[in-house]
Design a protein around this motif. Structure first.
Motif, PDB file in Angstrom:
ATOM      1  N   GLU A 107       0.843  -1.192   0.000  1.00 51.78           N
ATOM      2  CA  GLU A 107       0.000   0.000   0.000  1.00 51.78           C
ATOM      3  C   GLU A 107       0.881   1.245   0.000  1.00 51.78           C
ATOM      4  O   GLU A 107       2.052   1.192   0.353  1.00 51.78           O
ATOM      5  N   ASN A 115       0.480   5.653   0.916  1.00 45.56           N
ATOM      6  CA  ASN A 115      -0.325   6.786   1.335  1.00 45.56           C
ATOM      7  C   ASN A 115       0.328   8.028   0.743  1.00 45.56           C
ATOM      8  O   ASN A 115       1.404   8.435   1.181  1.00 45.56           O
ATOM      9  N   SER A 160       3.308   3.357   3.879  1.00 40.83           N
ATOM     10  CA  SER A 160       2.139   2.511   3.667  1.00 40.83           C
ATOM     11  C   SER A 160       1.110   2.639   4.797  1.00 40.83           C
ATOM     12  O   SER A 160       0.012   2.104   4.686  1.00 40.83           O
ATOM     13  N   ASP A 173      -1.685   4.436   7.345  1.00 38.29           N
ATOM     14  CA  ASP A 173      -2.723   5.468   7.250  1.00 38.29           C
ATOM     15  C   ASP A 173      -2.403   6.648   8.164  1.00 38.29           C
ATOM     16  O   ASP A 173      -2.727   7.789   7.861  1.00 38.29           O
TER      17      ASP A 173
END
Length: 57
Positions: free
Chosen positions: A2, A4, A25, A27
Motif C-alpha cells: 500500500e 499513502n 504505507s 494510514d
C-alpha cells in the motif's frame, strides 16, 4: 505494498516505506521527540518506524 500519498518517507530501512515512490504505507504515523524541549527538526522522531525484516542483514 500500500502507499499513502499524504505521508512521504525516504527511510528505506522502515518496513512501512514503499521504496518505489518514497511513500509510507501506513494510514497514520506517530511523531515524537527524544528531547525535553525540541527546537529543531532533528529533535523529532517517527515513532511508527519498524525495521524492515530483510534490511541490513
Amino acid at each position: 505494498m500500500e502507499k499513502n500519498s499524504h505521508i512521504q518517507c525516504t527511510v528505506q530501512q522502515c518496513k512501512h516505506n514503499n521504496a518505489c515512490c518514497n511513500l509510507c504505507s501506513l494510514d497514520v504515523i506517530r511523531i515524537g521527540t527524544h528531547e525535553q524541549n525540541p527546537t529543531m527538526a532533528e529533535c523529532t522522531d517517527c515513532n511508527s518506524f519498524e525495521l524492515r525484516s530483510n534490511c541490513c542483514g
